[in-house]
Scaffold this motif. Structure first.
Motif, PDB file in Angstrom:
ATOM      1  N   GLY C  35       0.779  -1.235   0.000  1.00 26.32           N
ATOM      2  CA  GLY C  35       0.000   0.000   0.000  1.00 26.32           C
ATOM      3  C   GLY C  35       0.809   1.283   0.000  1.00 26.32           C
ATOM      4  O   GLY C  35       0.231   2.363  -0.004  1.00 26.32           O
ATOM      5  N   GLU C  36       2.123   1.165  -0.009  1.00 30.14           N
ATOM      6  CA  GLU C  36       2.937   2.385  -0.063  1.00 30.14           C
ATOM      7  C   GLU C  36       2.916   2.977  -1.473  1.00 30.14           C
ATOM      8  O   GLU C  36       2.722   2.257  -2.452  1.00 30.14           O
ATOM      9  CB  GLU C  36       4.391   2.072   0.315  1.00 30.14           C
ATOM     10  N   VAL C 199       2.350   1.252  -5.200  1.00 30.31           N
ATOM     11  CA  VAL C 199       2.693   1.918  -6.463  1.00 30.31           C
ATOM     12  C   VAL C 199       4.112   2.470  -6.405  1.00 30.31           C
ATOM     13  O   VAL C 199       4.519   3.079  -5.411  1.00 30.31           O
ATOM     14  CB  VAL C 199       1.694   3.049  -6.797  1.00 30.31           C
ATOM     15  N   LEU C 200       4.870   2.207  -7.463  1.00 25.33           N
ATOM     16  CA  LEU C 200       6.212   2.768  -7.592  1.00 25.33           C
ATOM     17  C   LEU C 200       6.220   3.688  -8.803  1.00 25.33           C
ATOM     18  O   LEU C 200       5.877   3.265  -9.899  1.00 25.33           O
ATOM     19  CB  LEU C 200       7.244   1.648  -7.810  1.00 25.33           C
ATOM     20  N   LEU C 201       6.614   4.921  -8.573  1.00 25.85           N
ATOM     21  CA  LEU C 201       6.597   5.905  -9.643  1.00 25.85           C
ATOM     22  C   LEU C 201       8.024   6.383  -9.892  1.00 25.85           C
ATOM     23  O   LEU C 201       8.641   6.986  -9.022  1.00 25.85           O
ATOM     24  CB  LEU C 201       5.698   7.074  -9.215  1.00 25.85           C
ATOM     25  N   VAL C 202       8.532   6.074 -11.092  1.00 25.01           N
ATOM     26  CA  VAL C 202       9.867   6.543 -11.444  1.00 25.01           C
ATOM     27  C   VAL C 202       9.705   7.825 -12.233  1.00 25.01           C
ATOM     28  O   VAL C 202       8.958   7.847 -13.209  1.00 25.01           O
ATOM     29  CB  VAL C 202      10.601   5.501 -12.315  1.00 25.01           C
ATOM     30  N   ILE C 209       6.399  14.387  -8.102  1.00 26.11           N
ATOM     31  CA  ILE C 209       6.627  13.461  -7.010  1.00 26.11           C
ATOM     32  C   ILE C 209       6.166  14.077  -5.687  1.00 26.11           C
ATOM     33  O   ILE C 209       5.569  13.409  -4.836  1.00 26.11           O
ATOM     34  CB  ILE C 209       8.104  13.035  -7.009  1.00 26.11           C
ATOM     35  N   ALA C 210       6.413  15.383  -5.542  1.00 27.17           N
ATOM     36  CA  ALA C 210       6.038  16.045  -4.288  1.00 27.17           C
ATOM     37  C   ALA C 210       4.527  15.996  -4.095  1.00 27.17           C
ATOM     38  O   ALA C 210       4.042  15.906  -2.979  1.00 27.17           O
ATOM     39  CB  ALA C 210       6.528  17.495  -4.307  1.00 27.17           C
ATOM     40  N   LYS C 211       3.793  16.062  -5.222  1.00 26.82           N
ATOM     41  CA  LYS C 211       2.338  16.100  -5.148  1.00 26.82           C
ATOM     42  C   LYS C 211       1.723  14.754  -4.772  1.00 26.82           C
ATOM     43  O   LYS C 211       0.649  14.697  -4.222  1.00 26.82           O
ATOM     44  CB  LYS C 211       1.772  16.522  -6.513  1.00 26.82           C
ATOM     45  N   THR C 212       2.398  13.636  -5.177  1.00 25.93           N
ATOM     46  CA  THR C 212       1.698  12.358  -5.124  1.00 25.93           C
ATOM     47  C   THR C 212       2.184  11.335  -4.099  1.00 25.93           C
ATOM     48  O   THR C 212       1.369  10.666  -3.483  1.00 25.93           O
ATOM     49  CB  THR C 212       1.753  11.676  -6.508  1.00 25.93           C
ATOM     50  N   VAL C 213       3.482  11.189  -3.929  1.00 28.31           N
ATOM     51  CA  VAL C 213       3.960  10.020  -3.191  1.00 28.31           C
ATOM     52  C   VAL C 213       4.056  10.261  -1.693  1.00 28.31           C
ATOM     53  O   VAL C 213       4.027  11.407  -1.237  1.00 28.31           O
ATOM     54  CB  VAL C 213       5.351   9.567  -3.709  1.00 28.31           C
TER      55      VAL C 213
END
Lengths: 266, 279, 286
Positions: C35-36, C199-202, C209-213
């Motif tokens: 869930g991370e 979810v892993l976002l590259v 990245i600041a907005k989502t993770v």
């Protein structure tokens, strides 16, 4: 896997061999092939091998690289050898049902293998030491007389240049697409031949689409850089023959003559 | 100042009965030496406009002039393309040759220049994009930013007065992006070349002298970066955004804080906020 | 609870034994809880693409182990394929992998390879299309007739239709305009929430990245440089700079404010946080 293909790649350098006029190198490669195919007997093959070793050492191309180029063709080499060993009539050494191994067969297989190896390493040396542009320029100039009979020599050489330029790009692309489809569970490794060929369409279709897109973009980019065919084009590197070129050519002619004659004498 | 690019009521449609217009009667004038960024959402007509500046596309209506030359005049096409060079998004699809210097030589070779002149231009062009040490390299082994700089050098070698770059950084990483942006700026400042930069990146556009914002084929806003980004609502409604600096000031202003929106750069924005906090 | 991803002492060497030998990953240990939502950042060549391709068994470790949902990926090399469905991967510019006659068939490619029943496939395709915000009308169209943004979504739907417990995306917003970017990120966040997926976002975009993770892992030269919440990671601007990366612009504004002598907390990384802090500094009356 796909990166193993070294055939047709260029490895920049500044040795004598690198600097020779591509026309000379092309003629030399042609002479070398003639010598190799008319070679008879160990002396002639020895001469060809000596030739190759000499040129390789001057060009400083690493021996490992030369051998690496053979890897994708290993199957063909073994196949030829086996075929020759079993299907050459002559003095029988060993028999097993319908298969016979003959003395001539072994000799022929040996020479065939040597010939193929020398052929592949020799010609890949040409592409290793000559930039593709130089190579196509050389071909274009050598074929120039054909322009008189309306052969589109310049267009053909430009096509070759571009094809060579895009080989690594398309290899990389193929791998990317394969990985992407594998990530969706595509299977390229198992199943019967027909299934495997069918399994390739998820790779081939995107690859073609992308190749056409690239071709389209490249054509526009070339036009933007004022390309309008071979007419009136000049060159950054005009080819001109130097003394080294003439000497090398003479050297190759002598070697070829020796290789051909040696078969007749010994 | 002389104008280098001028469009008059420029109209274009990709279909032949003009059902959808990609460009709607666009009139813009760009003086020589300016660094202009063009912003717009996907399908706003940015690329279509760029392609008119190089006579890749010809107007369906109106006209487009490059240094006074009408792009509809077929006999001028080579002069137009030599004056306004074009750099595309994917560096891989615009590099022709397998050795860097041979690629840069491609355009001068097509121009039929003498060998010495080609040599001079190639060296000069590679120097101006900082790629002189990679003359003999294979483009295949270069990074994205380096490849794109080679592509720019290939255009510089024509000695154009203007370069149009169609999303040149879209496929690059931040390092490659910075490389291209500083190359563009230096070509503009040190060589006086007019730059038309088409981009999706607001922070890149903020570096320009002037920004044109396109929406649905029309000119929405035209002004300096500060003037353009002050229109936060308009930008957002056009599917675009503004740099975080301006967005922060805008949000504060919405809450009633007495801040101006012209703090585009980090330091300017910090100054405004500092004054606001002190007050 | 079983970890979604657990990597122990992972090393990956390319072209081992040749002059082109390069170590892409060296001795990486890393884990992700179920869930991370993790952002992976690093410049080109930092090893991020190599790392993520270990999670679905596309790459085999030179040494070390990769466990997905508690199972060693390479325990039984014949079984590697099942991890492709557990860790769904969306590659860069995924629209270039579309190949089928219709969008429906293309999205169904993954589920079909899983050996699902036709009815189940249909259900998943419809669900996936909804997740990426496409209208079901386009299912019968050829994928090559879609617009650029629609193609990207269709390609992402092709992975989502496998209902992976772990979704990995490599630069999903590259080349899109700001609205397109926000849209895609929003849909990915939705998948994350609704499916309780990992979810892993590259990405290269610090603002994205600041907005989502809720966690960031920074790679540099085949190693993990730093790993933590966005707040922790963005509080080390110098370290990020050394890896060729930067902090979001709004963080830089606050760093500058601190330099000027304002009593600000420099661990902000979104505009929202910045506004909140500034109004608090003014005693809440702005």
């Amino acid at each position: 896997m796909l990166q193993d293909i070294t055939l047709g790649q260029y490895f920049p350098g500044s040795t004598l061999i690198h600097r020779l006029d591509p026309r000379v190198k092309l003629v030399a490669a042609f002479l070398y092939i003639v010598a190799l195919f008319s070679a008879q007997g160990p002396v002639a093959y020895g001469l060809c091998l000596l030739w190759l070793v000499l040129v390789t050492s001057v060009s400083k191309v690493h021996i490992r690289l030369m051998l690496k180029g053979l890897k994708p063709l290993l199957f063909i080499i073994i196949f030829t050898a086996v075929l020759n060993v079993f299907y050459t009539p002559g003095r029988i050494i060993y028999e097993f049902y319908f298969l016979h191994i003959t003395y001539e067969g072994i000799a022929l297989a040996f020479y065939m293998v040597v010939r193929i190896i020398l052929l592949i390493t020799g010609t890949s040396l040409l592409t290793y030491t000559t930039s593709p542009i130089m190579l196509t320029d050389g071909i274009e100039l050598l074929l120039n007389p054909l322009k008189k009979i309306k052969v589109p020599v310049h267009e053909l050489s430009m096509m070759m240049t571009i094809a060579l330029r895009f080989i690594p790009t398309l290899i990389e692309e193929t791998e990317k697409i394969m990985n992407a489809q594998k990530a969706r569970g595509a299977d390229f490794e198992s199943g019967r031949l027909i299934r495997r060929i069918k399994a390739l369409s998820p790779v081939l279709i995107p690859l073609f689409v992308s190749a056409f897109r690239r071709a389209d973009e490249l054509a526009v980019a070339m036009e933007c850089r004022l390309y309008r065919g071979g007419e009136g084009r000049t060159r950054l590197k005009e080819l001109s023959l130097t003394r080294a070129d003439y000497y090398s050519l003479a050297f190759c002619l002598v070697f070829t003559a020796l290789a051909i004659l040696s078969g007749k004498i010994f | 100042m002389r104008e280098i690019i001028k469009t008059e009521q420029l109209r274009f449609s990709y279909q032949s009965p003009e059902t959808v217009l990609a460009l709607k009667d666009l009139s813009i004038t760009i003086p020589e030496g300016q660094f202009v960024a063009v912003l717009g959402h996907n399908g706003s007509g940015k690329s279509t406009l760029a392609k008119h500046m190089n006579a890749i596309l010809l107007p369906s209506g109106g006209a487009c002039y490059i240094a006074g030359m009408d792009t509809r005049d077929k006999s001028l096409i080579y002069d137009i393309r030599r004056t306004a060079g074009m750099v595309f998004q994917n560096p891989d699809n615009q590099i022709v040759a397998t050795v860097v210097e041979e690629d840069v030589a491609f355009a001068p070779e097509n121009m039929g220049l003498p060998q010495k002149e080609i040599r001079r231009r190639v060296d000069e062009a590679l120097l101006s994009v900082g790629m002189q040490d990679y003359k003999q390299s294979a483009p295949y082994h270069l990074s994205g930013g380096q490849k794109q700089r080679v592509a720019i050098a290939g255009v510089i070698a024509m000695r154009p007065r203007c370069i149009i770059l169609d999303e040149p950084t879209a496929m690059l990483d931040p390092i490659g992006r910075d490389e291209i942006l500083s190359t563009i700026k230096s070509l503009n400042k040190n060589h006086g070349i007019t730059i038309i930069l088409i981009t999706h990146n607001m922070n890149e556009a903020a570096e320009a002298d002037r920004i044109l914002v396109l929406s649905k084929g029309s000119l929405l806003i035209d002004g300096t970066p500060k003037e353009v980004f002050e229109n936060v609502e308009t930008m957002k409604s056009a599917g675009l955004s503004v740099p975080q600096t301006v967005e922060l000031l805008y949000e504060l202003k919405k809450l009633g804080c007495p801040v101006s929106l012209d703090g585009l750069r980090v330091n300017e924005c910090a100054d405004i906020l500092y004054r606001f906090l002190e007050a | 609870m079983v970890k979604s991803i657990e990597v122990k002492n992972l090393t990956h060497v390319y072209s081992a034994g040749t002059p082109f030998e390069t170590t892409a990953l060296s001795d990486i240990s890393f884990s992700v809880e179920k869930g991370e939502f993790v952002g992976i950042i690093g410049h080109t060549g930092s090893g991020k693409s190599t790392l993520i391709q270990h999670f679905n068994g596309l790459k085999k470790p030179t040494s070390g182990t990769v466990m997905i949902e508690g199972e060693d990926v390479w325990a039984n090399p014949r079984d590697v394929k099942k991890f492709r469905f557990r860790a769904g991967m969306v590659f860069q510019y995924p629209e270039y992998q579309l190949f089928e006659e219709t969008v429906f068939l293309d999205i169904a490619f993954g589920p079909k390879n899983m050996g699902l029943k036709q009815s189940e496939i249909e259900e998943r395709v419809l669900e996936a299309v909804e997740f990426v915000g496409l209208s079901p009308d386009i299912l019968e169209k050829s994928p090559f007739d879609l617009s650029g943004g629609q193609k990207r979504r269709a390609a992402i739907a092709g992975v989502i239709a496998m209902r992976p417990g772990i979704l990995i995306l490599d630069e999903p917003t590259a080349g899109l305009d700001p609205r397109g970017r926000d849209d895609i990120l929003l849909h990915i966040s939705e998948y994350h929430k609704k499916m309780n997926a990992t979810v892993l976002l590259v990405t290269h975009s610090m603002e994205d990245i600041a907005k989502t993770v809720n966690r960031i892992t920074v790679l540099s030269r085949g190693k993990i440089l730093t790993d933590g919440t966005p707040k922790e990671v963005f509080s080390e601007p110098e370290l990020l700079k050394s890896a060729g990366l930067s902090v979001p612009q709004v963080t830089r504004v606050f760093l500058r404010l601190r330099e000027l002598g304002a009593p600000v907390d420099t661990t902000v990384y979104t505009v929202e946080q910045a506004v909140k802090q500034l109004s608090a500094l003014r005693g809440g009356k702005v």
